[in-house]
Scaffold this motif. Structure first.
Motif, PDB file in Angstrom:
ATOM      1  N   LEU A  10       0.827  -1.207   0.000  1.00  0.00           N
ATOM      2  CA  LEU A  10       0.000   0.000   0.000  1.00  0.00           C
ATOM      3  C   LEU A  10       0.861   1.257   0.000  1.00  0.00           C
ATOM      4  O   LEU A  10       0.578   2.215  -0.724  1.00  0.00           O
ATOM      5  CB  LEU A  10      -0.943   0.001   1.202  1.00  0.00           C
ATOM      6  N   LYS A  11       1.942   1.266   0.784  1.00  0.00           N
ATOM      7  CA  LYS A  11       2.845   2.422   0.802  1.00  0.00           C
ATOM      8  C   LYS A  11       3.518   2.602  -0.554  1.00  0.00           C
ATOM      9  O   LYS A  11       3.668   3.716  -1.040  1.00  0.00           O
ATOM     10  CB  LYS A  11       3.904   2.266   1.884  1.00  0.00           C
TER      11      LYS A  11
ATOM     12  N   ILE B 221      -4.699   5.663   6.784  1.00  0.00           N
ATOM     13  CA  ILE B 221      -4.091   4.495   7.415  1.00  0.00           C
ATOM     14  C   ILE B 221      -3.050   4.941   8.442  1.00  0.00           C
ATOM     15  O   ILE B 221      -3.010   4.438   9.565  1.00  0.00           O
ATOM     16  CB  ILE B 221      -3.465   3.564   6.355  1.00  0.00           C
ATOM     17  N   ASP B 222      -2.211   5.909   8.058  1.00  0.00           N
ATOM     18  CA  ASP B 222      -1.196   6.421   8.980  1.00  0.00           C
ATOM     19  C   ASP B 222      -1.839   7.047  10.213  1.00  0.00           C
ATOM     20  O   ASP B 222      -1.366   6.854  11.336  1.00  0.00           O
ATOM     21  CB  ASP B 222      -0.295   7.443   8.281  1.00  0.00           C
TER      22      ASP B 222
ATOM     23  N   ALA C   1      -4.795   6.301  11.489  1.00  0.00           N
ATOM     24  CA  ALA C   1      -5.363   5.220  12.310  1.00  0.00           C
ATOM     25  C   ALA C   1      -4.263   4.541  13.118  1.00  0.00           C
ATOM     26  O   ALA C   1      -4.431   4.291  14.321  1.00  0.00           O
ATOM     27  CB  ALA C   1      -6.084   4.208  11.421  1.00  0.00           C
ATOM     28  N   ALA C   2      -3.123   4.262  12.485  1.00  0.00           N
ATOM     29  CA  ALA C   2      -2.012   3.625  13.189  1.00  0.00           C
ATOM     30  C   ALA C   2      -1.496   4.523  14.307  1.00  0.00           C
ATOM     31  O   ALA C   2      -1.237   4.057  15.420  1.00  0.00           O
ATOM     32  CB  ALA C   2      -0.886   3.300  12.206  1.00  0.00           C
ATOM     33  N   SER C   3      -1.379   5.809  14.042  1.00  0.00           N
ATOM     34  CA  SER C   3      -0.901   6.753  15.063  1.00  0.00           C
ATOM     35  C   SER C   3      -1.854   6.817  16.246  1.00  0.00           C
ATOM     36  O   SER C   3      -1.423   6.868  17.404  1.00  0.00           O
ATOM     37  CB  SER C   3      -0.737   8.149  14.461  1.00  0.00           C
ATOM     38  N   GLN C   4      -3.152   6.831  15.973  1.00  0.00           N
ATOM     39  CA  GLN C   4      -4.140   6.873  17.050  1.00  0.00           C
ATOM     40  C   GLN C   4      -4.093   5.603  17.892  1.00  0.00           C
ATOM     41  O   GLN C   4      -4.245   5.655  19.116  1.00  0.00           O
ATOM     42  CB  GLN C   4      -5.536   7.100  16.481  1.00  0.00           C
TER      43      GLN C   4
ATOM     44  N   SER D 238     -12.615  -0.554   6.313  1.00  0.00           N
ATOM     45  CA  SER D 238     -11.485  -0.990   5.489  1.00  0.00           C
ATOM     46  C   SER D 238     -10.181  -0.342   5.918  1.00  0.00           C
ATOM     47  O   SER D 238      -9.124  -0.934   5.780  1.00  0.00           O
ATOM     48  CB  SER D 238     -11.742  -0.637   4.026  1.00  0.00           C
ATOM     49  N   ILE D 239     -10.264   0.878   6.417  1.00  0.00           N
ATOM     50  CA  ILE D 239      -9.053   1.634   6.725  1.00  0.00           C
ATOM     51  C   ILE D 239      -8.432   1.231   8.053  1.00  0.00           C
ATOM     52  O   ILE D 239      -7.226   1.002   8.141  1.00  0.00           O
ATOM     53  CB  ILE D 239      -9.360   3.148   6.722  1.00  0.00           C
ATOM     54  N   LEU D 240      -9.216   1.114   9.090  1.00  0.00           N
ATOM     55  CA  LEU D 240      -8.671   0.863  10.421  1.00  0.00           C
ATOM     56  C   LEU D 240      -7.857  -0.430  10.502  1.00  0.00           C
ATOM     57  O   LEU D 240      -6.768  -0.427  11.083  1.00  0.00           O
ATOM     58  CB  LEU D 240      -9.773   0.888  11.466  1.00  0.00           C
ATOM     59  N   PRO D 241      -8.309  -1.526   9.913  1.00  0.00           N
ATOM     60  CA  PRO D 241      -7.464  -2.734   9.972  1.00  0.00           C
ATOM     61  C   PRO D 241      -6.085  -2.544   9.330  1.00  0.00           C
ATOM     62  O   PRO D 241      -5.115  -3.137   9.770  1.00  0.00           O
ATOM     63  CB  PRO D 241      -8.287  -3.783   9.215  1.00  0.00           C
TER      64      PRO D 241
END
Length: 80
Positions: A10-11, A40-41, A43-46, A69-72
């Motif tokens: 994805l990146k 996505i970034d 969500a990961a940071s949170q 779809s995004i949070l996973p």
């Protein structure tokens, strides 16, 4: 190779094709690869800011929206 994981792929795609459509929902809204990667970034940071660490078990509940779809994908960053 980073692209051997979904996160890496994805990146890589976001870097190569930032303005191309990544997600389209019945023409009602579109997300580019760059915007999807931003979400996505975020969500990961949170998740990290909330104290979630690799190996933690986390339950998610939310309506059937694009966030489903995004949070996973955010969790996948924690698996590195």
């Amino acid at each position: 190779m980073a692209s051997s994981t979904l996160t890496g792929l994805l990146k890589q795609v976001a870097g190569q094709f930032p303005s191309r459509s990544a997600v389209s929902v019945s023409g009602q809204f579109d997300l580019t690869h760059a915007r999807l990667q931003e979400l996505i970034d975020q969500a990961a940071s949170q998740l990290v800011a909330s104290g979630v660490k690799p190996g933690d078990v986390v339950a998610l509940t939310f309506p059937n929206t694009i966030h489903r779809s995004i949070l996973p994908r955010g969790f996948q960053f924690l698996r590195k």
